[in-house]
Enzyme design. Structure first.
Site, PDB file in Angstrom:
ATOM      1  N   ALA A  10     -62.351  15.974  -9.671  1.00  0.00           N
ATOM      2  CA  ALA A  10     -63.294  14.991  -9.129  1.00  0.00           C
ATOM      3  C   ALA A  10     -62.957  13.549  -9.473  1.00  0.00           C
ATOM      4  O   ALA A  10     -63.780  12.659  -9.282  1.00  0.00           O
ATOM      5  CB  ALA A  10     -64.712  15.319  -9.610  1.00  0.00           C
ATOM      6  N   SER A  59     -58.135  25.474   2.847  1.00  0.00           N
ATOM      7  CA  SER A  59     -57.427  24.468   3.638  1.00  0.00           C
ATOM      8  C   SER A  59     -56.976  25.088   4.949  1.00  0.00           C
ATOM      9  O   SER A  59     -56.767  26.309   5.032  1.00  0.00           O
ATOM     10  CB  SER A  59     -56.202  23.959   2.873  1.00  0.00           C
ATOM     11  OG  SER A  59     -55.356  23.178   3.702  1.00  0.00           O
ATOM     12  N   ALA A  96     -52.028  30.007  -1.926  1.00  0.00           N
ATOM     13  CA  ALA A  96     -53.184  29.744  -2.784  1.00  0.00           C
ATOM     14  C   ALA A  96     -54.454  29.560  -1.956  1.00  0.00           C
ATOM     15  O   ALA A  96     -55.524  30.097  -2.288  1.00  0.00           O
ATOM     16  CB  ALA A  96     -52.929  28.498  -3.640  1.00  0.00           C
ATOM     17  N   LYS A  97     -54.350  28.814  -0.865  1.00  0.00           N
ATOM     18  CA  LYS A  97     -55.533  28.525  -0.056  1.00  0.00           C
ATOM     19  C   LYS A  97     -55.984  29.738   0.754  1.00  0.00           C
ATOM     20  O   LYS A  97     -57.178  29.902   1.028  1.00  0.00           O
ATOM     21  CB  LYS A  97     -55.261  27.331   0.859  1.00  0.00           C
ATOM     22  CG  LYS A  97     -55.114  26.013   0.101  1.00  0.00           C
ATOM     23  CD  LYS A  97     -56.277  25.761  -0.850  1.00  0.00           C
ATOM     24  CE  LYS A  97     -56.318  24.351  -1.384  1.00  0.00           C
ATOM     25  NZ  LYS A  97     -57.426  24.141  -2.345  1.00  0.00           N
ATOM     26  N   TYR A 139     -48.793  26.516  -1.601  1.00  0.00           N
ATOM     27  CA  TYR A 139     -50.114  25.968  -1.296  1.00  0.00           C
ATOM     28  C   TYR A 139     -50.842  26.850  -0.268  1.00  0.00           C
ATOM     29  O   TYR A 139     -52.032  27.142  -0.406  1.00  0.00           O
ATOM     30  CB  TYR A 139     -49.948  24.548  -0.766  1.00  0.00           C
ATOM     31  CG  TYR A 139     -51.223  23.775  -0.531  1.00  0.00           C
ATOM     32  CD1 TYR A 139     -51.922  23.212  -1.589  1.00  0.00           C
ATOM     33  CD2 TYR A 139     -51.710  23.579   0.759  1.00  0.00           C
ATOM     34  CE1 TYR A 139     -53.091  22.481  -1.366  1.00  0.00           C
ATOM     35  CE2 TYR A 139     -52.862  22.850   0.989  1.00  0.00           C
ATOM     36  CZ  TYR A 139     -53.546  22.307  -0.081  1.00  0.00           C
ATOM     37  OH  TYR A 139     -54.703  21.586   0.139  1.00  0.00           O
TER      38      TYR A 139
END
Length: 252
Positions: A13, A141, A156-157, A153
């Site tokens: 964040a 994503s 993972a998504k 990536y």
């Protein structure tokens, strides 16, 4: 109807989608733990929330480290109260073609995104299930559908989506929902890094992306924060196990 004030944790964040989400949840009246790898990086977001009249603390933790996660979640409970909302947004990219991708490239990305979501969810759900109310939102994503140069990536998504659906099945009877938000092209430091990888100026990269998006613009972090605000609210109690693509149009 105003939201019941709760304690939220947003990982990754310090900037981008995570920072926008932390600010939005604070605006909803929630107390927010702004979590990032280094507490110093999370301070700016927490201080902005406080300056705007909200309640926030900065917490430093490596979400792929079980001990640090346990300590961080318990620290949030001690300082702000029992966490009821968790947004698993922390992520990194180590883009490369498969034949060039190192073991570390793979392990780092899977570790932060997928292991991190697992560790954070496991720690936070103890409070949520005990209290009979909780909201978990995981960041997937559009790359989950496959994207050149992002085998790590994308894996993972895509894994995040299966993980989310399983959380929904396991935790639903305890009053806890779990959903995933899958952004399309969002203008962040991460997409800027992708532009650099492919050798394009960021503005040109964004313009090229916008041309293929039905609404004819790229997304902003606030677009994702708006969706997360709904999924973490009282009104979303019958929405669970869903993957919502926030991409300016349908995806194949």
């Amino acid at each position: 109807m105003p939201e019941t004030p709760r304690v939220a944790i947003v990982t990754g964040a310090a900037r981008g989608i995570g920072a926008a989400t932390a600010r939005r949840l604070a605006a909803e009246g929630h107390s927010v733990a702004v979590l990032d790898l280094a507490e110093a990086d999370a301070n700016a977001t927490a201080e902005q929330i406080t300056a705007d009249g909200g309640t926030a603390i900065a917490v430093g933790a490596d979400v792929s480290d079980a001990g640090q996660v346990r300590t961080a979640v318990d620290q949030v409970a001690d300082r702000l109260g029992r966490p009821a909302i968790l947004v698993n947004n922390a992520g990194v990219i180590r883009d490369n073609m498969l034949f060039k991708m190192s073991d570390d490239d793979w392990d780092t990305v899977l570790g932060v995104h997928l292991r991190g979501a697992f560790l954070m969810s496991r720690a936070a759900q103890e409070y949520m299930t005990s209290d009979g109310w909780g909201r978990i939102v995981n960041l997937s994503s559009s790359s989950a559908l496959g994207n050149r140069g992002q085998a790590n990536y994308s894996a993972a998504k895509a894994g995040m989506q299966g993980f989310t659906k399983t959380l929904a099945v396991e935790l639903g009877k305890f009053g806890v929902t779990a959903n995933a938000v899958a952004p399309g092209f969002i203008a962040t430091d991460m997409t800027r890094a992708t532009a650099e990888r492919v050798g394009m100026e960021f503005e040109d990269f964004k313009n090229a992306a916008a041309a293929s998006i039905p609404v004819r613009r790229v997304g902003r972090p606030e677009d994702i924060a708006n969706t997360i605000a709904f999924l973490t609210g009282e009104a979303a109690g019958f929405v669970s196990g869903q993957v919502i693509y926030v991409a300016g149009g349908p995806l194949d």
